[in-house]
Design an enzyme around this catalytic site. Structure first.
Site, short mmCIF file in Angstrom:
data_model
loop_
_atom_site.label_atom_id
_atom_site.label_comp_id
_atom_site.label_asym_id
_atom_site.label_seq_id
_atom_site.Cartn_x
_atom_site.Cartn_y
_atom_site.Cartn_z
N ARG A 55 -23.15 11.17 -13.81
CA ARG A 55 -22.50 9.93 -13.39
C ARG A 55 -21.25 10.17 -12.55
O ARG A 55 -20.99 9.46 -11.59
CB ARG A 55 -22.18 9.06 -14.61
CG ARG A 55 -21.51 7.72 -14.30
CD ARG A 55 -22.14 6.97 -13.15
NE ARG A 55 -23.57 6.77 -13.29
CZ ARG A 55 -24.37 6.33 -12.32
NH1 ARG A 55 -23.86 6.10 -11.11
NH2 ARG A 55 -25.66 6.16 -12.53
N LYS B 118 -4.27 1.61 0.83
CA LYS B 118 -5.06 0.60 0.09
C LYS B 118 -6.28 1.29 -0.52
O LYS B 118 -7.42 1.10 -0.09
CB LYS B 118 -5.45 -0.54 1.02
CG LYS B 118 -4.24 -1.32 1.54
CD LYS B 118 -4.63 -2.40 2.52
CE LYS B 118 -3.39 -3.12 3.04
NZ LYS B 118 -3.74 -4.14 4.07
N LYS C 92 8.35 -1.02 6.46
CA LYS C 92 7.57 -2.23 6.68
C LYS C 92 8.48 -3.45 6.69
O LYS C 92 9.70 -3.35 6.55
CB LYS C 92 6.47 -2.34 5.63
CG LYS C 92 5.45 -1.18 5.73
CD LYS C 92 4.38 -1.25 4.68
CE LYS C 92 3.42 -2.41 4.90
NZ LYS C 92 2.62 -2.21 6.12
N GLU D 255 7.48 -0.71 11.21
CA GLU D 255 6.61 -1.85 11.47
C GLU D 255 7.38 -2.92 12.23
O GLU D 255 8.51 -3.26 11.88
CB GLU D 255 6.11 -2.42 10.13
CG GLU D 255 5.17 -3.61 10.30
CD GLU D 255 4.70 -4.15 8.97
OE1 GLU D 255 3.64 -3.72 8.50
OE2 GLU D 255 5.42 -5.01 8.40
N ASP E 171 2.25 -4.86 14.07
CA ASP E 171 1.53 -5.50 12.97
C ASP E 171 1.08 -6.92 13.30
O ASP E 171 1.87 -7.76 13.74
CB ASP E 171 2.43 -5.54 11.73
CG ASP E 171 1.66 -5.98 10.49
OD1 ASP E 171 0.59 -5.40 10.22
OD2 ASP E 171 2.12 -6.91 9.81
#
Length: 286
Positions: A103, A138, A170, A203, A225
């Site tokens: 698995r 992410k 950011k 950013e 962005d």
């Protein structure tokens, strides 16, 4: 494929051992109960859908960690384009060990293959431009190592691995710091104070913010962005090659070619690692 400093023997072993501990606990009781301890058998990795294969090298390590006596015969390499019916490898040895490793091998390879497949697809859409495809943070907690690795196998480029190996200022960082200039200046002071050398990406959301970065300087790359292609072209023209540029924010397979055509150097896509469907693979006794 670019060098991946996070793919160390220590990191891979730690990942595999943690994953096995999560799955096995105090024993693989299904196998221990039903399969004689001395039984030996074999299985092969059957591909059941089309895509790009990834995780073969990791599978070797997983089988070895479970049982060093398992023998894997590799038939296909990471990065191979596969179709239904292909056999990636065979494994022979203690039957209980094969079942215990099954698995984890499948979970890793199915997701890695999906990420590599999507990365290769988006990379193909950049043909004729100089833009490079970047991943993001992410990622799935505790599975980032495999997901970033899969992006490399698919032909993409890793962004920073985590918060520790690169600085990205950011929108929230900029807002909390009181503006772009203050954020950059504070960052330089921090790096000097701590003796660190890290790349700095800033950013920006508007052409005015791009100009503020240019006026301040001392950075590695400018992130553009959520800018529409028309605005991206203006931003790239404003930067005029003084710093590499990166487009980010909601870019997908329908829009990526147009974004690349604006002249940006990099395009980051979070969907590479957070929105893929696992490739269908199966480990079958034969």
């Amino acid at each position: 494929m670019q060098k991946a400093p996070y793919l160390t023997p220590e990191a891979l072993t730690a990942f595999i051992r943690t994953a096995l501990a999560e799955d096995i606990g105090d024993g693989d009781h299904s196998s221990l109960a039903s399969i004689p301890a001395e039984a030996r058998n074999r299985a092969h990795l059957l591909v059941k859908s089309e895509g790009l294969l990834a995780g073969i090298e990791l599978a070797h390590l997983i089988f070895s960690e479970v049982d060093a006596d398992l023998r894997v015969t590799q038939l296909l390499n990471d990065g191979t384009r596969v179709k239904h019916g292909d056999i990636a490898f065979t494994v022979e040895g203690k039957a209980q060990s094969i079942l215990t490793a099954e698995r984890l091998v499948l979970n890793c390879m199915q997701r890695m293959s999906a990420i590599a497949t999507y990365t290769a697809h988006l990379t193909s859409l950049l043909a004729g431009t100089s833009a490079k495809l970047l991943d993001t943070r992410k990622t799935t907690p505790n599975f980032r190592l495999c997901e970033k690795w899969a992006v490399l196998i698919g032909g993409g480029v890793n962004h920073r691995y985590g918060l520790f190996d690169g600085i990205i200022l950011k929108d929230n960082h900029v807002d909390y710091a009181g503006g772009i200039r203050l954020a950059i200046e504070a960052t330089h002071a921090y790096l000097a104070r701590t003796g660190r050398q890290l790349p700095i990406v800033v950013e920006t959301r508007t052409l005015a913010e791009v100009q503020q970065v240019l006026d301040t300087g001392g950075i590695t790359r400018i992130m553009l962005d959520n800018m529409a292609p028309t605005l991206l072209r203006k931003a790239v023209a404003l930067v005029a090659g003084r710093f590499p540029t990166e487009a980010s924010g909601g870019i997908n397979e329908q829009t990526i070619a147009e974004v690349a055509g604006t002249g940006v150097d990099f395009i980051s896509v979070g969907a590479l690692t957070h929105s893929v469907k696992s490739l269908d693979l199966s480990l079958k006794a034969y």
